[in-house]
Scaffold this active site. Structure first.
Site, PDB file in Angstrom:
ATOM      1  NE  ARG A  35      -4.278  -1.497   1.556  1.00 32.43           N
ATOM      2  CZ  ARG A  35      -5.129  -1.999   2.463  1.00 32.43           C
ATOM      3  NH1 ARG A  35      -5.109  -1.950   3.493  1.00 32.43           N
ATOM      4  NH2 ARG A  35      -6.436  -2.326   1.838  1.00 32.43           N
ATOM      5  CE  LYS A 202     -19.963 -12.503   8.239  1.00 37.99           C
ATOM      6  NZ  LYS A 202     -19.903 -11.186   8.589  1.00 37.99           N
ATOM      7  N   GLY A 352      -7.868  -7.391  -0.381  1.00 38.24           N
ATOM      8  CA  GLY A 352      -8.014  -8.213   0.876  1.00 38.24           C
ATOM      9  C   GLY A 352      -7.277  -9.411   0.620  1.00 38.24           C
ATOM     10  N   GLY A 375     -13.164  -3.828   0.146  1.00 37.98           N
ATOM     11  CA  GLY A 375     -14.486  -3.536   0.338  1.00 37.98           C
ATOM     12  C   GLY A 375     -14.822  -2.512  -0.608  1.00 37.98           C
TER      13      GLY A 375
HETATM   14  P1  AMP Z   1     -13.511 -12.971   2.750  1.00 37.94           P
HETATM   15  O1  AMP Z   1     -12.988 -12.009   3.689  1.00 37.94           O
HETATM   16  O2  AMP Z   1     -15.265 -13.126   2.847  1.00 37.94           O
HETATM   17  O3  AMP Z   1     -12.842 -12.943   1.234  1.00 37.94           O
HETATM   18  O4  AMP Z   1     -13.139 -14.385   3.365  1.00 37.94           O
HETATM   19  C1  AMP Z   1     -11.741 -14.776   3.231  1.00 37.94           C
HETATM   20  C2  AMP Z   1     -11.890 -15.814   4.401  1.00 37.94           C
HETATM   21  O5  AMP Z   1     -12.665 -16.984   3.802  1.00 37.94           O
HETATM   22  C3  AMP Z   1     -10.360 -16.664   4.526  1.00 37.94           C
HETATM   23  O6  AMP Z   1     -10.084 -16.130   5.672  1.00 37.94           O
HETATM   24  C4  AMP Z   1     -10.872 -18.014   4.051  1.00 37.94           C
HETATM   25  O7  AMP Z   1      -9.989 -18.635   5.079  1.00 37.94           O
HETATM   26  C5  AMP Z   1     -12.199 -18.076   4.521  1.00 37.94           C
HETATM   27  N1  AMP Z   1     -12.766 -19.318   3.737  1.00 37.94           N
HETATM   28  C6  AMP Z   1     -12.491 -19.668   2.458  1.00 37.94           C
HETATM   29  N2  AMP Z   1     -13.159 -21.091   2.410  1.00 37.94           N
HETATM   30  C7  AMP Z   1     -13.520 -21.522   3.436  1.00 37.94           C
HETATM   31  C8  AMP Z   1     -14.040 -22.729   3.915  1.00 37.94           C
HETATM   32  N3  AMP Z   1     -14.564 -23.538   3.162  1.00 37.94           N
HETATM   33  N4  AMP Z   1     -14.550 -22.578   5.240  1.00 37.94           N
HETATM   34  C9  AMP Z   1     -14.256 -21.754   6.150  1.00 37.94           C
HETATM   35  N5  AMP Z   1     -13.753 -20.489   5.716  1.00 37.94           N
HETATM   36  C10 AMP Z   1     -13.227 -20.501   4.354  1.00 37.94           C
END
Ligand code: AMP
Length: 395
Positions: A35, A202, A352, A375
Protein backbone atom coordinates in the site's frame (compact mmCIF):
# COMPACT_ATOMS: atom_id res chain seq x y z
CA UNK A 1 -15.41 12.86 -14.95
CA UNK A 2 -13.57 13.63 -11.75
CA UNK A 3 -10.64 16.06 -11.71
CA UNK A 4 -7.25 14.34 -11.76
CA UNK A 5 -3.75 15.56 -10.88
CA UNK A 6 -3.29 16.85 -14.43
CA UNK A 7 -6.17 19.33 -13.93
CA UNK A 8 -4.57 21.26 -11.06
CA UNK A 9 -1.56 23.54 -10.69
CA UNK A 10 0.16 22.45 -7.48
CA UNK A 11 3.08 24.88 -7.44
CA UNK A 12 3.58 26.53 -4.01
CA UNK A 13 0.38 24.91 -2.70
CA UNK A 14 -0.18 23.01 0.52
CA UNK A 15 -1.63 19.75 -0.77
CA UNK A 16 -3.51 17.45 1.60
CA UNK A 17 -3.23 13.88 0.32
CA UNK A 18 -5.46 11.18 1.78
CA UNK A 19 -3.39 8.03 1.25
CA UNK A 20 -4.04 4.47 2.33
CA UNK A 21 -1.21 3.43 4.62
CA UNK A 22 -3.30 0.84 6.43
CA UNK A 23 -0.52 -1.77 6.35
CA UNK A 24 -0.11 -4.90 8.51
CA UNK A 25 2.09 -4.01 11.48
CA UNK A 26 3.47 -6.26 14.20
CA UNK A 27 5.67 -4.59 16.84
CA UNK A 28 6.33 -1.66 14.51
CA UNK A 29 7.47 -3.96 11.68
CA UNK A 30 5.60 -3.64 8.38
CA UNK A 31 5.07 -7.11 6.90
CA UNK A 32 3.60 -5.93 3.58
CA UNK A 33 4.41 -2.49 2.19
CA UNK A 34 2.37 -2.76 -1.02
CA UNK A 35 0.00 0.00 0.00
CA UNK A 36 2.90 2.37 0.67
CA UNK A 37 4.46 1.51 -2.70
CA UNK A 38 1.10 2.16 -4.41
CA UNK A 39 0.97 5.66 -2.94
CA UNK A 40 4.38 6.71 -4.27
CA UNK A 41 3.45 7.82 -7.83
CA UNK A 42 1.02 10.50 -6.60
CA UNK A 43 3.40 11.78 -3.93
CA UNK A 44 6.28 11.87 -6.41
CA UNK A 45 4.11 13.70 -8.98
CA UNK A 46 3.27 16.37 -6.39
CA UNK A 47 6.91 16.79 -5.37
CA UNK A 48 7.93 17.08 -9.00
CA UNK A 49 5.30 19.82 -9.39
CA UNK A 50 6.63 21.93 -6.50
CA UNK A 51 3.92 21.17 -3.95
CA UNK A 52 4.14 21.02 -0.17
CA UNK A 53 2.80 17.55 0.55
CA UNK A 54 0.79 16.79 3.71
CA UNK A 55 -0.14 13.12 4.03
CA UNK A 56 -3.08 11.72 6.00
CA UNK A 57 -4.03 8.08 6.54
CA UNK A 58 -5.73 5.81 9.01
CA UNK A 59 -4.12 2.66 10.39
CA UNK A 60 -6.04 -0.14 12.09
CA UNK A 61 -8.94 0.53 14.42
CA UNK A 62 -8.62 2.77 17.44
CA UNK A 63 -10.98 1.84 20.25
CA UNK A 64 -9.05 2.54 23.43
CA UNK A 65 -5.98 4.53 24.43
CA UNK A 66 -3.78 1.36 24.44
CA UNK A 67 -4.30 1.20 20.64
CA UNK A 68 -2.51 4.52 20.14
CA UNK A 69 0.98 3.11 20.48
CA UNK A 70 0.17 -0.01 18.44
CA UNK A 71 -1.18 1.97 15.49
CA UNK A 72 1.18 4.91 15.19
CA UNK A 73 2.11 5.80 11.59
CA UNK A 74 5.73 6.41 12.61
CA UNK A 75 7.05 3.15 11.02
CA UNK A 76 5.23 4.13 7.81
CA UNK A 77 7.06 7.47 7.74
CA UNK A 78 10.37 5.64 7.90
CA UNK A 79 9.51 3.23 5.08
CA UNK A 80 8.05 6.04 3.00
CA UNK A 81 11.25 8.06 3.33
CA UNK A 82 13.26 5.04 2.12
CA UNK A 83 10.98 4.53 -0.88
CA UNK A 84 10.86 8.22 -1.83
CA UNK A 85 14.53 8.78 -1.17
CA UNK A 86 13.68 11.99 0.65
CA UNK A 87 13.06 13.07 4.21
CA UNK A 88 9.52 12.60 5.59
CA UNK A 89 8.67 14.90 8.45
CA UNK A 90 6.52 12.82 10.83
CA UNK A 91 4.31 14.81 13.22
CA UNK A 92 2.83 12.77 16.05
CA UNK A 93 -0.31 14.91 16.20
CA UNK A 94 -3.56 15.12 14.27
CA UNK A 95 -4.38 18.67 15.40
CA UNK A 96 -2.86 21.31 17.68
CA UNK A 97 -0.20 23.94 17.23
CA UNK A 98 2.70 21.50 16.65
CA UNK A 99 1.01 20.20 13.52
CA UNK A 100 0.03 23.64 12.29
CA UNK A 101 3.54 25.01 12.84
CA UNK A 102 5.11 22.06 11.02
CA UNK A 103 2.75 22.54 8.07
CA UNK A 104 3.36 26.28 7.91
CA UNK A 105 7.11 25.78 7.81
CA UNK A 106 6.95 23.27 4.93
CA UNK A 107 8.76 24.29 1.77
CA UNK A 108 8.02 23.23 -1.78
CA UNK A 109 9.03 19.60 -2.47
CA UNK A 110 8.85 18.67 1.23
CA UNK A 111 6.72 15.88 2.71
CA UNK A 112 4.93 15.74 6.05
CA UNK A 113 3.02 12.77 7.44
CA UNK A 114 0.69 13.44 10.31
CA UNK A 115 -0.35 10.83 12.86
CA UNK A 116 -3.11 8.23 12.29
CA UNK A 117 -6.40 10.02 11.51
CA UNK A 118 -8.28 7.42 13.55
CA UNK A 119 -6.64 8.71 16.73
CA UNK A 120 -9.62 11.10 16.52
CA UNK A 121 -11.90 8.08 16.97
CA UNK A 122 -11.07 7.98 20.68
CA UNK A 123 -13.44 10.90 21.03
CA UNK A 124 -16.91 9.93 19.72
CA UNK A 125 -15.42 8.25 16.61
CA UNK A 126 -14.92 11.70 15.11
CA UNK A 127 -12.91 10.49 12.09
CA UNK A 128 -15.07 7.46 11.26
CA UNK A 129 -18.33 9.35 11.82
CA UNK A 130 -17.20 12.23 9.60
CA UNK A 131 -17.43 14.81 12.36
CA UNK A 132 -18.22 18.12 10.64
CA UNK A 133 -15.82 20.23 12.72
CA UNK A 134 -12.93 17.80 12.26
CA UNK A 135 -13.31 17.64 8.46
CA UNK A 136 -13.45 21.42 8.30
CA UNK A 137 -10.39 21.76 10.51
CA UNK A 138 -8.28 19.34 8.44
CA UNK A 139 -9.44 21.07 5.24
CA UNK A 140 -8.24 24.40 6.69
CA UNK A 141 -4.68 23.04 6.82
CA UNK A 142 -4.28 22.93 3.03
CA UNK A 143 -5.14 24.55 -0.29
CA UNK A 144 -5.94 21.45 -2.34
CA UNK A 145 -7.19 17.95 -1.49
CA UNK A 146 -6.09 14.83 -3.35
CA UNK A 147 -7.94 11.62 -2.55
CA UNK A 148 -5.67 8.69 -3.33
CA UNK A 149 -7.00 6.24 -0.73
CA UNK A 150 -9.01 3.73 -2.73
CA UNK A 151 -9.28 1.33 0.23
CA UNK A 152 -11.52 3.74 2.15
CA UNK A 153 -13.36 5.27 -0.82
CA UNK A 154 -16.55 3.43 0.17
CA UNK A 155 -16.54 5.11 3.59
CA UNK A 156 -17.62 8.62 4.59
CA UNK A 157 -14.89 9.74 6.96
CA UNK A 158 -13.69 13.17 8.05
CA UNK A 159 -10.34 12.60 6.30
CA UNK A 160 -11.91 11.98 2.90
CA UNK A 161 -15.50 13.24 2.51
CA UNK A 162 -15.08 15.77 5.33
CA UNK A 163 -12.02 17.43 3.81
CA UNK A 164 -13.32 17.27 0.23
CA UNK A 165 -16.54 19.09 1.12
CA UNK A 166 -14.67 21.89 2.90
CA UNK A 167 -11.87 22.76 0.51
CA UNK A 168 -11.71 24.89 -2.64
CA UNK A 169 -10.01 22.43 -4.97
CA UNK A 170 -10.01 18.64 -5.05
CA UNK A 171 -9.06 15.77 -7.34
CA UNK A 172 -8.37 12.05 -7.33
CA UNK A 173 -4.80 10.74 -7.19
CA UNK A 174 -3.06 8.41 -9.64
CA UNK A 175 -3.85 5.25 -7.66
CA UNK A 176 -7.58 5.98 -7.42
CA UNK A 177 -7.60 6.93 -11.11
CA UNK A 178 -6.03 3.58 -12.00
CA UNK A 179 -8.30 1.56 -9.67
CA UNK A 180 -11.41 3.12 -11.20
CA UNK A 181 -10.17 2.62 -14.76
CA UNK A 182 -9.23 -1.02 -14.19
CA UNK A 183 -12.34 -2.07 -12.28
CA UNK A 184 -14.63 -0.26 -14.72
CA UNK A 185 -12.85 -1.89 -17.66
CA UNK A 186 -13.87 -5.26 -16.23
CA UNK A 187 -17.57 -4.42 -15.91
CA UNK A 188 -18.33 -1.79 -18.55
CA UNK A 189 -18.30 -3.30 -22.06
CA UNK A 190 -15.85 -6.06 -21.05
CA UNK A 191 -14.41 -8.55 -23.51
CA UNK A 192 -16.39 -11.80 -23.33
CA UNK A 193 -16.62 -14.35 -21.90
CA UNK A 194 -16.56 -12.69 -18.48
CA UNK A 195 -15.87 -15.15 -15.66
CA UNK A 196 -16.34 -14.02 -12.07
CA UNK A 197 -14.80 -16.11 -9.30
CA UNK A 198 -16.18 -15.52 -5.83
CA UNK A 199 -15.00 -17.13 -2.64
CA UNK A 200 -14.38 -16.25 0.96
CA UNK A 201 -16.34 -16.72 4.11
CA UNK A 202 -19.61 -14.89 3.80
CA UNK A 203 -22.37 -14.82 1.20
CA UNK A 204 -23.78 -11.69 2.83
CA UNK A 205 -20.59 -9.72 2.00
CA UNK A 206 -20.83 -10.57 -1.69
CA UNK A 207 -24.53 -10.92 -2.32
CA UNK A 208 -24.70 -7.46 -3.90
CA UNK A 209 -21.85 -8.36 -6.26
CA UNK A 210 -23.63 -11.52 -7.38
CA UNK A 211 -26.80 -9.55 -7.99
CA UNK A 212 -25.07 -6.87 -10.05
CA UNK A 213 -22.63 -9.13 -11.88
CA UNK A 214 -25.31 -11.62 -12.94
CA UNK A 215 -26.08 -9.01 -15.60
CA UNK A 216 -22.44 -8.66 -16.70
CA UNK A 217 -20.92 -12.10 -16.20
CA UNK A 218 -21.16 -15.11 -18.47
CA UNK A 219 -20.25 -17.43 -15.59
CA UNK A 220 -20.09 -16.89 -11.84
CA UNK A 221 -17.92 -19.48 -10.16
CA UNK A 222 -18.54 -19.78 -6.43
CA UNK A 223 -16.10 -21.51 -4.09
CA UNK A 224 -15.05 -21.13 -0.45
CA UNK A 225 -17.49 -21.18 2.43
CA UNK A 226 -19.87 -19.11 0.30
CA UNK A 227 -20.59 -22.12 -1.86
CA UNK A 228 -22.15 -24.12 0.99
CA UNK A 229 -25.15 -21.82 1.25
CA UNK A 230 -25.73 -22.34 -2.48
CA UNK A 231 -25.20 -26.11 -2.26
CA UNK A 232 -27.60 -26.31 0.67
CA UNK A 233 -30.13 -24.39 -1.42
CA UNK A 234 -29.86 -27.26 -3.91
CA UNK A 235 -30.36 -29.74 -1.08
CA UNK A 236 -26.86 -31.14 -0.98
CA UNK A 237 -25.57 -32.32 2.36
CA UNK A 238 -22.96 -29.83 3.63
CA UNK A 239 -22.02 -31.47 6.95
CA UNK A 240 -20.58 -29.04 9.51
CA UNK A 241 -19.42 -26.52 6.87
CA UNK A 242 -19.87 -22.81 7.37
CA UNK A 243 -23.27 -21.66 6.18
CA UNK A 244 -25.61 -18.68 6.34
CA UNK A 245 -29.07 -20.12 6.96
CA UNK A 246 -30.79 -16.78 6.36
CA UNK A 247 -29.32 -16.54 2.86
CA UNK A 248 -30.44 -19.97 1.57
CA UNK A 249 -33.67 -18.60 0.12
CA UNK A 250 -31.82 -15.83 -1.71
CA UNK A 251 -29.27 -18.35 -3.03
CA UNK A 252 -32.20 -20.40 -4.36
CA UNK A 253 -33.57 -17.35 -6.16
CA UNK A 254 -30.22 -16.57 -7.80
CA UNK A 255 -29.82 -20.17 -8.92
CA UNK A 256 -33.26 -20.04 -10.55
CA UNK A 257 -32.67 -16.60 -12.08
CA UNK A 258 -29.34 -17.60 -13.59
CA UNK A 259 -29.73 -21.19 -14.70
CA UNK A 260 -26.37 -22.48 -15.93
CA UNK A 261 -24.56 -19.28 -15.04
CA UNK A 262 -23.62 -20.08 -11.44
CA UNK A 263 -20.99 -22.82 -11.19
CA UNK A 264 -20.60 -24.59 -7.84
CA UNK A 265 -18.08 -27.13 -6.50
CA UNK A 266 -18.68 -30.77 -7.42
CA UNK A 267 -16.34 -32.15 -4.75
CA UNK A 268 -14.46 -30.88 -1.68
CA UNK A 269 -11.44 -31.37 0.52
CA UNK A 270 -12.91 -32.07 3.94
CA UNK A 271 -11.69 -32.22 7.50
CA UNK A 272 -13.29 -33.32 10.78
CA UNK A 273 -11.88 -30.27 12.60
CA UNK A 274 -11.20 -26.69 11.51
CA UNK A 275 -7.44 -27.27 11.75
CA UNK A 276 -4.52 -27.49 9.33
CA UNK A 277 -4.35 -31.25 8.76
CA UNK A 278 -4.47 -33.29 5.57
CA UNK A 279 -7.97 -33.45 4.14
CA UNK A 280 -10.10 -36.13 2.53
CA UNK A 281 -11.51 -35.59 -0.97
CA UNK A 282 -15.28 -36.14 -1.10
CA UNK A 283 -16.71 -38.26 -3.91
CA UNK A 284 -19.26 -35.64 -4.98
CA UNK A 285 -20.76 -32.31 -3.89
CA UNK A 286 -22.10 -33.83 -0.65
CA UNK A 287 -20.18 -33.56 2.62
CA UNK A 288 -20.59 -36.25 5.28
CA UNK A 289 -22.35 -35.18 8.50
CA UNK A 290 -19.30 -34.84 10.76
CA UNK A 291 -17.03 -33.14 8.17
CA UNK A 292 -16.29 -29.53 7.24
CA UNK A 293 -15.65 -28.42 3.65
CA UNK A 294 -12.25 -26.70 3.75
CA UNK A 295 -11.21 -26.38 0.09
CA UNK A 296 -12.49 -27.28 -3.35
CA UNK A 297 -11.71 -30.86 -4.44
CA UNK A 298 -9.65 -32.18 -7.37
CA UNK A 299 -12.59 -32.51 -9.81
CA UNK A 300 -13.75 -28.99 -8.98
CA UNK A 301 -10.29 -27.56 -9.66
CA UNK A 302 -10.49 -29.04 -13.18
CA UNK A 303 -14.08 -27.83 -13.64
CA UNK A 304 -13.33 -24.27 -12.50
CA UNK A 305 -10.12 -24.13 -14.53
CA UNK A 306 -11.95 -25.15 -17.71
CA UNK A 307 -14.22 -22.11 -17.41
CA UNK A 308 -11.33 -19.83 -16.42
CA UNK A 309 -9.28 -20.90 -19.47
CA UNK A 310 -12.12 -19.79 -21.78
CA UNK A 311 -12.38 -16.32 -20.23
CA UNK A 312 -11.34 -13.04 -21.81
CA UNK A 313 -12.16 -11.08 -18.65
CA UNK A 314 -11.73 -12.45 -15.12
CA UNK A 315 -12.87 -10.83 -11.89
CA UNK A 316 -11.75 -12.67 -8.78
CA UNK A 317 -12.70 -11.89 -5.20
CA UNK A 318 -12.21 -14.28 -2.29
CA UNK A 319 -10.24 -17.51 -1.75
CA UNK A 320 -12.01 -20.77 -2.67
CA UNK A 321 -10.75 -22.49 0.48
CA UNK A 322 -9.15 -21.84 3.85
CA UNK A 323 -5.99 -20.75 2.05
CA UNK A 324 -4.22 -19.61 5.24
CA UNK A 325 -3.88 -23.34 6.07
CA UNK A 326 -1.24 -25.13 3.98
CA UNK A 327 -3.38 -28.23 3.59
CA UNK A 328 -6.29 -26.23 2.21
CA UNK A 329 -4.68 -23.69 -0.11
CA UNK A 330 -4.48 -25.91 -3.21
CA UNK A 331 -7.72 -24.77 -4.84
CA UNK A 332 -6.92 -21.08 -4.43
CA UNK A 333 -3.32 -21.50 -5.62
CA UNK A 334 -4.46 -23.62 -8.59
CA UNK A 335 -6.76 -20.78 -9.68
CA UNK A 336 -3.91 -18.28 -9.33
CA UNK A 337 -1.67 -20.46 -11.43
CA UNK A 338 -4.25 -21.00 -14.18
CA UNK A 339 -4.98 -17.28 -14.46
CA UNK A 340 -1.25 -16.51 -14.42
CA UNK A 341 -0.61 -18.72 -17.43
CA UNK A 342 -3.36 -17.28 -19.62
CA UNK A 343 -2.53 -14.97 -22.49
CA UNK A 344 -4.79 -12.21 -23.78
CA UNK A 345 -6.98 -12.11 -20.71
CA UNK A 346 -7.87 -9.11 -18.58
CA UNK A 347 -7.71 -10.29 -14.96
CA UNK A 348 -8.70 -8.26 -11.94
CA UNK A 349 -8.13 -9.41 -8.37
CA UNK A 350 -10.16 -7.75 -5.61
CA UNK A 351 -8.25 -6.63 -2.54
CA UNK A 352 -8.03 -8.38 0.81
CA UNK A 353 -7.51 -12.14 0.94
CA UNK A 354 -7.55 -12.84 -2.78
CA UNK A 355 -4.89 -10.18 -3.31
CA UNK A 356 -2.84 -11.83 -0.54
CA UNK A 357 -3.29 -15.22 -2.23
CA UNK A 358 -2.24 -13.82 -5.61
CA UNK A 359 0.88 -12.32 -4.06
CA UNK A 360 1.60 -15.48 -2.04
CA UNK A 361 1.31 -17.63 -5.17
CA UNK A 362 4.31 -15.81 -6.65
CA UNK A 363 2.35 -14.85 -9.78
CA UNK A 364 1.53 -11.32 -8.68
CA UNK A 365 2.85 -9.71 -11.87
CA UNK A 366 0.85 -12.01 -14.11
CA UNK A 367 -2.48 -10.44 -13.18
CA UNK A 368 -3.65 -7.40 -15.13
CA UNK A 369 -4.48 -5.61 -11.89
CA UNK A 370 -4.61 -6.33 -8.16
CA UNK A 371 -6.84 -3.85 -6.38
CA UNK A 372 -5.66 -2.24 -3.14
CA UNK A 373 -9.21 -2.05 -1.79
CA UNK A 374 -11.28 -5.07 -0.80
CA UNK A 375 -14.49 -3.41 0.37
CA UNK A 376 -14.25 -0.51 -2.07
CA UNK A 377 -13.67 -2.78 -5.08
CA UNK A 378 -16.64 -4.92 -4.04
CA UNK A 379 -18.91 -1.89 -3.78
CA UNK A 380 -17.78 -0.67 -7.19
CA UNK A 381 -18.46 -4.13 -8.62
CA UNK A 382 -21.90 -3.96 -6.99
CA UNK A 383 -22.55 -0.84 -9.05
CA UNK A 384 -22.65 1.41 -5.98
CA UNK A 385 -21.23 4.95 -6.07
CA UNK A 386 -18.19 5.44 -3.81
CA UNK A 387 -18.94 8.42 -1.51
CA UNK A 388 -15.33 9.60 -1.17
CA UNK A 389 -15.01 9.74 -4.98
CA UNK A 390 -18.45 11.24 -5.63
CA UNK A 391 -17.56 14.24 -3.48
CA UNK A 392 -14.45 15.11 -5.56
CA UNK A 393 -14.85 18.02 -8.01
CA UNK A 394 -15.79 17.26 -11.60
CA UNK A 395 -13.59 18.46 -14.47
P1 AMP B 1 -13.58 -12.96 2.71
O1 AMP B 1 -12.99 -11.93 3.62
O2 AMP B 1 -15.08 -13.01 2.73
O3 AMP B 1 -12.99 -12.92 1.32
O4 AMP B 1 -13.19 -14.34 3.34
C1 AMP B 1 -11.89 -14.82 3.38
C2 AMP B 1 -11.85 -15.94 4.34
O5 AMP B 1 -12.68 -16.97 3.88
C3 AMP B 1 -10.47 -16.54 4.46
O6 AMP B 1 -9.99 -16.28 5.75
C4 AMP B 1 -10.69 -18.01 4.24
O7 AMP B 1 -10.03 -18.82 5.17
C5 AMP B 1 -12.18 -18.15 4.43
N1 AMP B 1 -12.70 -19.37 3.78
C6 AMP B 1 -12.58 -19.74 2.51
N2 AMP B 1 -13.11 -20.96 2.31
C7 AMP B 1 -13.57 -21.38 3.49
C8 AMP B 1 -14.22 -22.56 3.94
N3 AMP B 1 -14.48 -23.57 3.10
N4 AMP B 1 -14.56 -22.64 5.24
C9 AMP B 1 -14.29 -21.63 6.09
N5 AMP B 1 -13.69 -20.49 5.73
C10 AMP B 1 -13.32 -20.36 4.45
Amino acid sequence: MKKTLADINFKDKKVLVRADFNVPLVDDVISDDNRIISAIPTIQYLLDHDAKVILLSHLGRIKRSEDLKKYSLKPVAKRLAELLGTEVNFVDEISRVTLQTAINSLENKQVLLMENTRFADLENKRESNNDAILGKYWASLGDVFVNDAFGTAHREHASNVGIATNINESCIGLLVEKELAMLNKAIINPERPVVVILGGAKVSDKIGVIDHLLKVADKIIIGGAMSFTFLKAQEFNIGKSLIEEDKIELAKQYLQKAIGKIILPIDHLMSKEFVDQSGINSTDANIADDYIGMDIGAKTITLFNNYIKEAKTIIWNGPVGVFEMKNFNKGTLAICETIAHLNNVFSIVGGGDSAAAAIQSGFKDKFSYISTGGGASLELLEGKPLPAIEVIQDK
